[in-house]
Design a protein around this motif. Structure first.
Motif, mmCIF file in Angstrom:
data_model
loop_
_atom_site.group_PDB
_atom_site.id
_atom_site.type_symbol
_atom_site.label_atom_id
_atom_site.label_comp_id
_atom_site.label_asym_id
_atom_site.label_seq_id
_atom_site.Cartn_x
_atom_site.Cartn_y
_atom_site.Cartn_z
ATOM 1 N N GLN A 207 -44.075 -36.057 25.483
ATOM 2 C CA GLN A 207 -43.427 -35.012 26.266
ATOM 3 C C GLN A 207 -44.211 -34.825 27.555
ATOM 4 O O GLN A 207 -45.440 -34.641 27.515
ATOM 5 N N SER B 189 -38.871 -32.079 33.225
ATOM 6 C CA SER B 189 -39.511 -32.570 32.000
ATOM 7 C C SER B 189 -38.794 -33.806 31.487
ATOM 8 O O SER B 189 -37.607 -34.012 31.762
ATOM 9 N N ASP C 68 -44.254 -32.488 30.959
ATOM 10 C CA ASP C 68 -43.733 -31.297 31.625
ATOM 11 C C ASP C 68 -44.267 -31.195 33.048
ATOM 12 O O ASP C 68 -45.254 -31.834 33.406
#
Length: 124
Positions: A81, A16, A83
């Motif tokens: 973000q 991540s 992931d």
């Protein structure tokens, strides 16, 4: 107006990253911040964007599920973000901003201000 990205780097597949974009120079909240990426030999593509006025978001179909855009209004920062990173996520990631009174778009041609870009490489 200035946008400064940070948080990129080399990550193993499945890992991540959280990219940050510090935005300065906007005096009102009628603007949107978008994240874009460009891999070698490919066109720049929109990933996600957020309209600062109401924090509404938009994601590209390819970004749904693994990408999350958010903001910290106190720090004038927008985050992306990512992931479960895949090698195909490798690209230069850019944040960009545009004045708007009508919400979000992922069309890069409609963005007026751009950061310098930051490299994300996903490799084992």
């Amino acid at each position: 107006v200035q946008l400064v990205e940070s948080g990129g780097g080399l990550v193993q597949p499945g890992g991540s990253l959280r990219l940050s974009c510090v935005v300065s120079g906007f005096t009102l909240d009628a603007y949107a911040v978008g994240w874009f990426r460009q891999a070698p030999g490919k066109e720049r593509e929109g990933v996600s964007c957020i309209w600062i006025r109401d924090s509404s978001t938009l994601y590209a179909d390819s970004a749904t599920g693994r990408f999350t855009i958010s903001r910290d209004s106190a720090k004038n920062t927008v985050f992306l973000q990512i992931d479960s990173l895949k090698p195909e996520d490798s690209a230069v990631y850019y944040c960009a901003a545009r004045w708007t009174a009508d919400g979000n778009t992922l069309n890069p041609r409609l963005y007026d201000y751009w950061g310098q870009g930051i490299q994300v490489t996903v490799s084992s």
